[in-house]
Scaffold this motif. Structure first.
Motif, PDB file in Angstrom:
ATOM      1  N   PRO A  46       0.830  -1.204   0.000  1.00 19.94           N
ATOM      2  CA  PRO A  46       0.000   0.000   0.000  1.00 19.94           C
ATOM      3  C   PRO A  46       0.861   1.250   0.000  1.00 19.94           C
ATOM      4  N   ALA A  50      -2.393   5.665   1.017  1.00 18.07           N
ATOM      5  CA  ALA A  50      -3.382   4.689   1.478  1.00 18.07           C
ATOM      6  C   ALA A  50      -3.213   4.404   2.963  1.00 18.07           C
ATOM      7  N   ARG A  51      -1.964   4.310   3.431  1.00 18.10           N
ATOM      8  CA  ARG A  51      -1.742   4.078   4.855  1.00 18.10           C
ATOM      9  C   ARG A  51      -2.224   5.262   5.690  1.00 18.10           C
ATOM     10  N   ARG A  53      -4.672   7.326   4.872  1.00 13.44           N
ATOM     11  CA  ARG A  53      -6.135   7.291   4.886  1.00 13.44           C
ATOM     12  C   ARG A  53      -6.658   6.244   5.850  1.00 13.44           C
ATOM     13  N   GLN A  54      -6.013   5.071   5.895  1.00 11.09           N
ATOM     14  CA  GLN A  54      -6.435   4.037   6.822  1.00 11.09           C
ATOM     15  C   GLN A  54      -6.250   4.471   8.268  1.00 11.09           C
ATOM     16  N   ARG A  57      -8.996   6.917   9.132  1.00  6.83           N
ATOM     17  CA  ARG A  57     -10.273   6.238   9.365  1.00  6.83           C
ATOM     18  C   ARG A  57     -10.317   5.568  10.727  1.00  6.83           C
ATOM     19  N   GLN A  58      -9.221   4.903  11.114  1.00  8.11           N
ATOM     20  CA  GLN A  58      -9.192   4.263  12.426  1.00  8.11           C
ATOM     21  C   GLN A  58      -9.282   5.283  13.544  1.00  8.11           C
TER      22      GLN A  58
END
Length: 313
Positions: A46, A50-51, A53-54, A57-58
């Motif tokens: 990733p 992307a990391r 964004r993750q 979100r968390q």
């Protein structure tokens, strides 16, 4: 000298070095060639975006969950702060929460809160531990062996309906106003939730599991270890958690009679001296200890019940 057999023999020249080298380099046609393996697909790593964004979100999910769980407490504290200031209640008897927080900080700074909390925790945990050591084996015996249940059943029915605080004067008369009476009343109060829930847990073990275990010729100790105890853990911990709350509540009442240290003594002395913010500071400390102790027991229960399949989505 010529041969007269009538058949001409063709002479084949011996192989030279070049033909030998070519034979070595060229594999035999009859040799089996292994099939070529499919090319490995490259592992997708990733990207940094992307990391990020993750992680966002968390973090957002954690913040939303925390805000949802703490919304009711925040509303209560806001009401507690504003109601006395708006003269909705008498601030003499219910000061704003900020004044109580300031009083709590003063008690913590001068060491009074730590000393009284330590005294209460020692008594509470001692009584809770003794009740746990007595009630669990006794509950397993009563729940599994019918003769033991028939012998002790009537006696248990008499004492289970007698409130612990009603027997507090008896404990003080028999054991004095020292540490023994306070720990004993905690042991008495904590024993019944653990004992009754342990008995119920053993009696309601799934009969199918017991039949399967008996068909495997398990010995009695192995049957307890592999079937009865794991099946009884959830119901047992319901009683253990109730006993954890009772151990603190009963102790506070016991410390209000003849104690020289403890949170119950702090609350009673503050009320007697009309130090209302200090009284509420002691009450809040007791509530925080109760919540922390309950969460600790919940974590232990999850650890011991990790074999269970969760039905939650």
């Amino acid at each position: 000298m010529s041969l007269t057999t009538g058949t001409s023999i063709e002479k084949t020249p011996p192989p030279g070095p070049a033909s030998l080298a070519e034979g070595i380099r060229t594999p035999s046609v009859s040799a089996s060639v292994p099939p070529s393996a499919p090319p490995l697909s490259p592992r997708r790593v990733p990207s940094r975006a992307a990391r990020v964004r993750q992680a966002v979100r968390q973090l957002t999910s954690l913040l939303v969950t925390g805000a949802t769980k703490s919304a009711a407490i925040a509303a209560l504290l806001l009401l507690w702060e504003t109601a006395p200031r708006l003269d909705l209640v008498d601030r003499t008897f219910l000061p704003p929460f900020s004044e109580i927080a300031a009083a709590w900080w003063v008690l913590a700074a001068d060491g009074q809160l730590a000393d009284n909390t330590y005294a209460s925790l020692v008594r509470s945990f001692s009584g809770f531990g003794l009740a746990l050591a007595v009630a669990v084996p006794l509950g397993l015996s009563i729940g599994w062996y019918r003769p033991v249940a028939d012998l002790l059943g009537p006696l248990l029915e008499v004492f289970r309906n007698t409130a612990a605080l009603a027997l507090l004067p008896v404990f003080v008369l028999l054991l004095g106003i020292g540490e023994t009476s306070k720990i004993s009343i905690v042991v008495y109060a904590c024993t019944w939730p653990i004992l009754l829930n342990t008995i119920s847990a053993v009696r309601h073990v799934d009969p199918t599991l017991l039949k399967l275990a008996k068909s495997m010729d398990l010995s009695a100790p192995r049957l307890f270890q592999k079937v009865i105890l794991p099946s009884a853990v959830p119901v047992m911990f319901t009683g253990i958690r109730l006993a954890g709350a009772v151990s603190i509540l009963v102790l506070v009442a016991a410390e209000m009679i003849g104690a020289k240290a403890g949170l119950g003594y702090l609350i009673n002395a503050s009320q007697y001296n009309f130090a209302i913010p200090q009284m509420y500071a002691g009450i809040i400390t007791i509530s925080a200890i109760g919540v922390t102790f309950n969460q600790l027991l919940v974590a232990v229960e999850r650890r011991l019940s990790s074999w269970r399949v969760s039905t939650a989505d």
